[in-house]
Design an enzyme around this catalytic site. Structure first.
Site, PDB file in Angstrom:
ATOM      1  N   SER A  99      30.737  34.227  27.987  1.00  0.00           N
ATOM      2  CA  SER A  99      31.235  35.608  27.933  1.00  0.00           C
ATOM      3  C   SER A  99      30.267  36.551  27.221  1.00  0.00           C
ATOM      4  O   SER A  99      29.748  36.222  26.150  1.00  0.00           O
ATOM      5  CB  SER A  99      32.581  35.634  27.202  1.00  0.00           C
ATOM      6  OG  SER A  99      32.951  36.976  26.966  1.00  0.00           O
ATOM      7  N   SER A 157      31.336  39.511  26.245  1.00  0.00           N
ATOM      8  CA  SER A 157      32.173  40.445  25.477  1.00  0.00           C
ATOM      9  C   SER A 157      31.732  40.552  24.018  1.00  0.00           C
ATOM     10  O   SER A 157      31.668  41.667  23.483  1.00  0.00           O
ATOM     11  CB  SER A 157      33.643  40.041  25.557  1.00  0.00           C
ATOM     12  OG  SER A 157      34.126  40.318  26.842  1.00  0.00           O
ATOM     13  N   THR A 159      40.669  35.990  28.257  1.00  0.00           N
ATOM     14  CA  THR A 159      40.126  35.800  29.604  1.00  0.00           C
ATOM     15  C   THR A 159      40.675  34.513  30.212  1.00  0.00           C
ATOM     16  O   THR A 159      41.571  33.872  29.640  1.00  0.00           O
ATOM     17  CB  THR A 159      38.577  35.881  29.578  1.00  0.00           C
ATOM     18  OG1 THR A 159      38.114  35.859  30.920  1.00  0.00           O
ATOM     19  CG2 THR A 159      37.930  34.742  28.797  1.00  0.00           C
ATOM     20  N   LYS A 217      45.507  34.750  30.529  1.00  0.00           N
ATOM     21  CA  LYS A 217      46.072  36.109  30.588  1.00  0.00           C
ATOM     22  C   LYS A 217      47.593  36.116  30.762  1.00  0.00           C
ATOM     23  O   LYS A 217      48.271  37.014  30.282  1.00  0.00           O
ATOM     24  CB  LYS A 217      45.406  36.911  31.711  1.00  0.00           C
ATOM     25  CG  LYS A 217      43.936  37.226  31.392  1.00  0.00           C
ATOM     26  CD  LYS A 217      43.279  38.052  32.472  1.00  0.00           C
ATOM     27  CE  LYS A 217      41.782  38.084  32.246  1.00  0.00           C
ATOM     28  NZ  LYS A 217      41.059  38.865  33.240  1.00  0.00           N
ATOM     29  N   ASN A 253      45.016  41.344  28.991  1.00  0.00           N
ATOM     30  CA  ASN A 253      43.660  40.933  28.595  1.00  0.00           C
ATOM     31  C   ASN A 253      43.239  41.533  27.249  1.00  0.00           C
ATOM     32  O   ASN A 253      42.152  41.257  26.772  1.00  0.00           O
ATOM     33  CB  ASN A 253      42.627  41.305  29.673  1.00  0.00           C
ATOM     34  CG  ASN A 253      42.290  42.775  29.633  1.00  0.00           C
ATOM     35  OD1 ASN A 253      43.158  43.610  29.411  1.00  0.00           O
ATOM     36  ND2 ASN A 253      41.032  43.112  29.825  1.00  0.00           N
ATOM     37  N   ASP A 282      41.805  45.476  32.574  1.00  0.00           N
ATOM     38  CA  ASP A 282      41.060  45.085  33.782  1.00  0.00           C
ATOM     39  C   ASP A 282      41.293  46.109  34.890  1.00  0.00           C
ATOM     40  O   ASP A 282      40.362  46.498  35.609  1.00  0.00           O
ATOM     41  CB  ASP A 282      41.533  43.715  34.303  1.00  0.00           C
ATOM     42  CG  ASP A 282      41.003  42.569  33.466  1.00  0.00           C
ATOM     43  OD1 ASP A 282      39.915  42.701  32.879  1.00  0.00           O
ATOM     44  OD2 ASP A 282      41.685  41.518  33.406  1.00  0.00           O
ATOM     45  N   GLY A 341      45.595  36.476  43.213  1.00  0.00           N
ATOM     46  CA  GLY A 341      45.772  35.969  41.850  1.00  0.00           C
ATOM     47  C   GLY A 341      45.991  37.108  40.867  1.00  0.00           C
ATOM     48  O   GLY A 341      46.370  38.222  41.250  1.00  0.00           O
ATOM     49  N   GLY A 342      45.740  36.822  39.576  1.00  0.00           N
ATOM     50  CA  GLY A 342      45.979  37.796  38.509  1.00  0.00           C
ATOM     51  C   GLY A 342      45.165  39.064  38.675  1.00  0.00           C
ATOM     52  O   GLY A 342      45.682  40.177  38.472  1.00  0.00           O
ATOM     53  N   TYR A 398      30.525  39.198  38.922  1.00  0.00           N
ATOM     54  CA  TYR A 398      29.563  40.159  38.399  1.00  0.00           C
ATOM     55  C   TYR A 398      28.146  39.678  38.158  1.00  0.00           C
ATOM     56  O   TYR A 398      27.271  40.489  37.977  1.00  0.00           O
ATOM     57  CB  TYR A 398      30.087  40.836  37.127  1.00  0.00           C
ATOM     58  CG  TYR A 398      30.563  39.894  36.055  1.00  0.00           C
ATOM     59  CD1 TYR A 398      31.912  39.605  35.958  1.00  0.00           C
ATOM     60  CD2 TYR A 398      29.678  39.324  35.168  1.00  0.00           C
ATOM     61  CE1 TYR A 398      32.364  38.747  34.995  1.00  0.00           C
ATOM     62  CE2 TYR A 398      30.138  38.472  34.192  1.00  0.00           C
ATOM     63  CZ  TYR A 398      31.484  38.183  34.102  1.00  0.00           C
ATOM     64  OH  TYR A 398      31.930  37.331  33.148  1.00  0.00           O
TER      65      TYR A 398
END
Ligand code: NDP
Length: 264
Positions: free
Chosen positions: A14, A16, A59, A63, A84, A99, A122-123, A208
């Protein structure tokens, strides 16, 4: 000193922590953002409290756990069913979903869009469908299997499994499946995707860090396309601002966080 973390499994990849620490430093906030590997999602709040966090991001695959375990939910997160971002406020943990607005900010550069087809159910598909519906777009959903479509049918989205689908014209095609993430597969049959892309203007892939076969096909069909990097960036910007009660300028946070995508 403020302390934040991301929780996930896996979480080592990640970016983040890099994004948030760059913003904390740039804005001269005394604070630190760490990463925490969480294997058992049911222990999320226990861990949050044990680390004495002021806020966190959540993540894959936690979630839905976050959604179920928060003391309070933001109205939008309640509708999506996934959280999230966690923010501690008056000794309560409040759950948000950034998100979806992050995605919406990312597609602003496309210009006016009236209709969209979401691949996957999905989510992430739920978050994206909900924000697009809130902004009055016509949204349809196409998924490999029938099982996950019920949520979308219940919320007024025309939804199809592969067997039931007939290609139509949509302004935007969005891949929310993980097809192409660690292999070279397309999210749906190539011929059907080609037909769809010939009738549309824009393509977006939530993946991404790679040019997926989905985006390659979009390029071949002359579509304007985007990967999920801006969605990731903006969900982080919006989460950061929630941690600090929206007191910072979004553009400044964005500029600092962008550095995380260029660092080696
Ligand atoms: P889920 O596991 O909840 O849903 C995955 C969906 O994709 C399901 O509908 C599944 O169909 C479908 N699917 C999976 N593999 C294939 C395949 N090979 N072919 C066709 N359909 C497939 O995942 P999430 O929604 O949580 O996440 C999806 C992706 O979004 C991940 O890659 C994640 O990294 C990315 N993401 C990116 C973000 C960003 O900021 N850019 C933010 C959040 C997520 P079925 O029901 O038939 O199994």
């Amino acid at each position: 000193m403020k302390l934040f973390s991301i929780f996930g499994n896996p979480v080592s990849h990640s970016i983040s922590p890099r994004m948030h620490n760059l913003a904390l430093n740039g804005l001269h906030v005394e604070g630190c953002y760490i990463r925490t590997l969480l294997e058992d999602g049911s222990q999320l709040i226990e861990k949050f409290n044990a680390l004495q966090l002021d806020g966190a991001n959540v993540t894959v695959p936690h979630k839905e756990h976050a959604y179920k375990l928060c003391d309070q939910l933001d109205e939008f997160a309640k509708k999506v069913g996934a959280v999230n971002t966690l923010v501690k406020k008056d000794n309560k943990i409040i759950g948000y979903n950034t998100d979806a607005p992050g995605f919406f900010k990312a597609i602003k550069s496309f210009g006016k869009i009236n209709s969209a087809l979401i691949l996957g159910a999905g989510g992430t598909a739920k978050a994206i469908a909900t924000i697009l519906q809130k902004n009055s777009l016509h949204v349809e959903v196409l998924n490999r299997s029938e099982g996950r479509l019920q949520y979308f049918k219940d919320n007024g989205f025309p939804s199809y499994s592969w067997e039931e689908f007939e290609p139509k014209s949509y302004d935007l095609i969005i891949n929310t499946t993980s097809a192409g993430l660690s292999d070279n597969s397309l999210p749906i049959d190539k011929e059907i995707l080609n037909t769809l892309m010939q009738k549309s203007k824009f393509a977006f892939d939530v993946i991404y860090n790679k040019k997926t076969p989905f985006l390659n096909l979009a390029k071949q069909n002359g579509l304007i396309y985007k990967d999920g990097a801006d969605m990731l960036l903006y969900q982080g910007v919006l989460a950061f601002n929630l941690f600090f009660n929206n007191k910072f300028d979004e553009e400044k946070i964005t500029d600092y966080m962008k550095g995380a995508f260029y660092a080696t």
